[in-house]
Write a protein that holds these residues in place. Structure first.
Motif, mmCIF file in Angstrom:
data_model
loop_
_atom_site.group_PDB
_atom_site.id
_atom_site.type_symbol
_atom_site.label_atom_id
_atom_site.label_comp_id
_atom_site.label_asym_id
_atom_site.label_seq_id
_atom_site.Cartn_x
_atom_site.Cartn_y
_atom_site.Cartn_z
ATOM 1 N N VAL A 127 0.835 -1.210 0.000
ATOM 2 C CA VAL A 127 0.000 0.000 0.000
ATOM 3 C C VAL A 127 0.862 1.248 0.000
ATOM 4 C CG1 VAL A 127 -1.711 1.293 1.315
ATOM 5 C CG2 VAL A 127 -1.941 -1.176 1.087
ATOM 6 N N PHE A 128 1.949 1.216 0.746
ATOM 7 C CA PHE A 128 2.844 2.373 0.800
ATOM 8 C C PHE A 128 3.505 2.622 -0.558
ATOM 9 C CE2 PHE A 128 7.057 4.208 1.908
ATOM 10 C CZ PHE A 128 6.605 5.413 2.418
ATOM 11 N N VAL A 129 3.879 1.559 -1.248
ATOM 12 C CA VAL A 129 4.488 1.706 -2.573
ATOM 13 C C VAL A 129 3.471 2.194 -3.592
ATOM 14 C CG1 VAL A 129 5.509 0.395 -4.484
ATOM 15 C CG2 VAL A 129 6.337 0.044 -2.163
ATOM 16 N N MET A 130 2.232 1.772 -3.456
ATOM 17 C CA MET A 130 1.195 2.150 -4.416
ATOM 18 C C MET A 130 0.857 3.627 -4.375
ATOM 19 S SD MET A 130 -1.430 -1.109 -4.100
ATOM 20 C CE MET A 130 -2.708 -0.253 -5.021
ATOM 21 N N VAL A 131 1.260 4.342 -3.329
ATOM 22 C CA VAL A 131 0.948 5.774 -3.243
ATOM 23 C C VAL A 131 1.638 6.536 -4.370
ATOM 24 C CG1 VAL A 131 1.210 7.845 -1.833
ATOM 25 C CG2 VAL A 131 0.541 5.694 -0.767
ATOM 26 N N ARG A 132 2.940 6.315 -4.553
ATOM 27 C CA ARG A 132 3.668 7.004 -5.617
ATOM 28 C C ARG A 132 3.163 6.584 -6.992
ATOM 29 N NH1 ARG A 132 10.209 6.819 -5.909
ATOM 30 N NH2 ARG A 132 9.866 7.564 -3.767
ATOM 31 N N ILE A 133 2.920 5.295 -7.177
ATOM 32 C CA ILE A 133 2.470 4.798 -8.481
ATOM 33 C C ILE A 133 1.072 5.318 -8.796
ATOM 34 C CG2 ILE A 133 2.047 2.727 -9.842
ATOM 35 C CD1 ILE A 133 4.001 1.276 -7.965
ATOM 36 N N PHE B 227 -0.501 5.742 12.199
ATOM 37 C CA PHE B 227 -0.980 7.028 12.692
ATOM 38 C C PHE B 227 0.170 7.748 13.389
ATOM 39 C CE2 PHE B 227 -4.622 4.139 12.626
ATOM 40 C CZ PHE B 227 -5.449 4.809 11.749
ATOM 41 N N ALA B 228 1.044 8.321 12.569
ATOM 42 C CA ALA B 228 2.185 9.064 13.086
ATOM 43 C C ALA B 228 2.521 10.183 12.117
ATOM 44 C CB ALA B 228 3.391 8.148 13.287
ATOM 45 N N THR B 229 3.152 11.225 12.651
ATOM 46 C CA THR B 229 3.497 12.369 11.809
ATOM 47 C C THR B 229 4.495 11.978 10.723
ATOM 48 O OG1 THR B 229 3.139 13.835 13.695
ATOM 49 C CG2 THR B 229 4.360 14.731 11.828
ATOM 50 N N ALA B 230 5.470 11.135 11.085
ATOM 51 C CA ALA B 230 6.458 10.708 10.102
ATOM 52 C C ALA B 230 5.814 9.935 8.962
ATOM 53 C CB ALA B 230 7.529 9.854 10.783
ATOM 54 N N THR B 231 4.793 9.143 9.276
ATOM 55 C CA THR B 231 4.108 8.387 8.232
ATOM 56 C C THR B 231 3.353 9.313 7.288
ATOM 57 O OG1 THR B 231 3.855 6.549 9.780
ATOM 58 C CG2 THR B 231 2.475 6.528 7.807
ATOM 59 N N VAL B 232 2.676 10.315 7.843
ATOM 60 C CA VAL B 232 1.945 11.272 7.006
ATOM 61 C C VAL B 232 2.900 12.016 6.075
ATOM 62 C CG1 VAL B 232 0.494 13.329 7.032
ATOM 63 C CG2 VAL B 232 0.099 11.509 8.694
ATOM 64 N N LEU B 233 4.050 12.434 6.605
ATOM 65 C CA LEU B 233 5.034 13.132 5.775
ATOM 66 C C LEU B 233 5.612 12.212 4.703
ATOM 67 C CD1 LEU B 233 6.957 15.200 8.498
ATOM 68 C CD2 LEU B 233 5.226 16.008 6.884
ATOM 69 N N ALA B 234 5.834 10.953 5.048
ATOM 70 C CA ALA B 234 6.366 10.010 4.058
ATOM 71 C C ALA B 234 5.366 9.761 2.939
ATOM 72 C CB ALA B 234 6.743 8.698 4.747
ATOM 73 N N VAL B 235 4.094 9.616 3.295
ATOM 74 C CA VAL B 235 3.062 9.420 2.272
ATOM 75 C C VAL B 235 2.932 10.669 1.399
ATOM 76 C CG1 VAL B 235 0.594 9.060 1.919
ATOM 77 C CG2 VAL B 235 1.815 7.692 3.611
ATOM 78 N N ALA B 236 2.998 11.861 2.009
ATOM 79 C CA ALA B 236 2.928 13.102 1.228
ATOM 80 C C ALA B 236 4.109 13.224 0.273
ATOM 81 C CB ALA B 236 2.883 14.308 2.171
ATOM 82 N N ALA B 237 5.290 12.811 0.719
ATOM 83 C CA ALA B 237 6.464 12.859 -0.157
ATOM 84 C C ALA B 237 6.314 11.894 -1.330
ATOM 85 C CB ALA B 237 7.724 12.522 0.646
ATOM 86 N N GLU B 238 5.792 10.708 -1.068
ATOM 87 C CA GLU B 238 5.574 9.754 -2.145
ATOM 88 C C GLU B 238 4.554 10.287 -3.156
ATOM 89 O OE1 GLU B 238 7.088 6.473 -2.539
ATOM 90 O OE2 GLU B 238 8.418 7.695 -1.315
ATOM 91 N N ALA B 239 3.478 10.885 -2.651
ATOM 92 C CA ALA B 239 2.471 11.446 -3.554
ATOM 93 C C ALA B 239 3.037 12.604 -4.363
ATOM 94 C CB ALA B 239 1.254 11.896 -2.748
ATOM 95 N N LEU B 240 3.908 13.412 -3.760
ATOM 96 C CA LEU B 240 4.503 14.547 -4.473
ATOM 97 C C LEU B 240 5.376 14.070 -5.631
ATOM 98 C CD1 LEU B 240 5.059 17.586 -4.681
ATOM 99 C CD2 LEU B 240 6.943 17.277 -3.057
ATOM 100 N N VAL B 241 6.171 13.049 -5.397
ATOM 101 C CA VAL B 241 7.019 12.520 -6.464
ATOM 102 C C VAL B 241 6.171 11.930 -7.588
ATOM 103 C CG1 VAL B 241 8.768 10.799 -7.017
ATOM 104 C CG2 VAL B 241 8.937 12.097 -4.904
ATOM 105 N N GLY B 242 5.132 11.187 -7.232
ATOM 106 C CA GLY B 242 4.270 10.606 -8.251
ATOM 107 C C GLY B 242 3.549 11.658 -9.077
ATOM 108 N N LEU B 243 3.025 12.687 -8.417
ATOM 109 C CA LEU B 243 2.350 13.756 -9.147
ATOM 110 C C LEU B 243 3.318 14.511 -10.049
ATOM 111 C CD1 LEU B 243 0.028 15.193 -6.339
ATOM 112 C CD2 LEU B 243 -0.656 13.819 -8.311
ATOM 113 N N ALA B 244 4.556 14.707 -9.604
ATOM 114 C CA ALA B 244 5.547 15.396 -10.433
ATOM 115 C C ALA B 244 5.886 14.583 -11.679
ATOM 116 C CB ALA B 244 6.812 15.671 -9.619
#
Length: 257
Positions: free
Chosen positions: A16-22, A66-83
């Protein structure tokens, strides 16, 4: 045990974590992000490519959900995928700009309909150019190149260190000017002939003021535009290939470095 006692298989959480960027890439990228592509197909492709990524790269997802680091990691993955998808989408906007220039000169600016590719109203000529660019993109295996860049992006920007720098974000923003440049060059052959026709019609209207300009100029512009498109489309198709290559190269250089 992840988070507040939630028992989730680590392999499933990693997938699921990998699928965020894809998935973010497929949302923003052309062809994959079209409205005509069902969400089920995108999720299935994201999961299939996610299995390939997990097989080639040892991905370590965040330990807690449910942690701040997880939210930031998911946001970073989404940012790279959107770019990754957005840079390629910029290149695909060039035919629409070219269609606006040509259609306005031909008198087809009023001929618009809902584009099934993105669900928005666009000129009829723009739909034709977009379909041709999509077919050329698929014939050049551009979709496979995009998937390959997705898999290689985990080597360049592994999860946890995937934030894009200011230089890359500025380069992506400046690349937006390429859409206008490519659109102008794509419309140049037909647009130049229509410009010459408008000059001739203007000279005729000055020489014979009693002549109805609209009864002569509009049919002449439409006829010359159709003939010019038929003659110049092979050269325009070659330049569409250049646009696709530039878009793929910009995606690799601006996002992946």
């Amino acid at each position: 045990m992840l988070g507040f006692g939630l028992s989730i298989e680590p392999q499933l959480w990693a997938l699921v974590f990998v699928m965020v960027r894809i998935g973010a890439t497929f949302i923003a990228a052309p062809v994959f992000g079209n409205v005509s592509v069902p969400v089920t197909v995108r999720v299935t492709l994201s999961g299939a490519i996610g299995f390939l990524v997990l097989a080639a790269h040892p991905i370590q997802p965040p330990a807690q959900i449910f942690a701040t680091a997880t939210v930031l990691a998911v946001a970073a993955e989404a940012l790279v995928g959107l770019a990754l998808g957005f840079v390629l989408q910029i290149a695909f906007a060039a035919p629409v700009i070219a269609a606006e220039i040509i259609g306005g000169s031909m008198g087809l600016g009023f001929a618009s309909s809902v584009d099934p590719q993105n669900g928005q109203s666009s000129p009829a000529l723009g739909q034709f150019f977009s379909i041709m660019l999509t077919l050329l993109f698929l014939s050049m295996d551009g979709h496979l190149v995009l998937v390959e860049m997705l898999v290689k992006s985990y080597d360049v920007m592994p999860p946890g260190a995937a934030w894009l720098g200011v230089d890359r974000l500025r380069g992506i923003a400046f690349f937006g000017g390429y859409a206008f440049l490519a659109g102008l060059l794509l419309a140049l052959p037909v647009g130049f002939l229509l410009l010459c026709l408008n000059i001739v019609v203007g000279m005729i209207s000055r020489a014979a003021p009693a002549l109805n300009l609209f009864s002569v100029g509009l049919p002449a512009s439409l006829a010359v535009g159709v003939v010019a498109l038929a003659v110049g489309f092979p050269a325009m198709g070659d330049y569409m290939v250049v646009i696709i290559r530039e878009g793929l190269e910009a995606t690799q250089s601006l996002v992946l470095g």
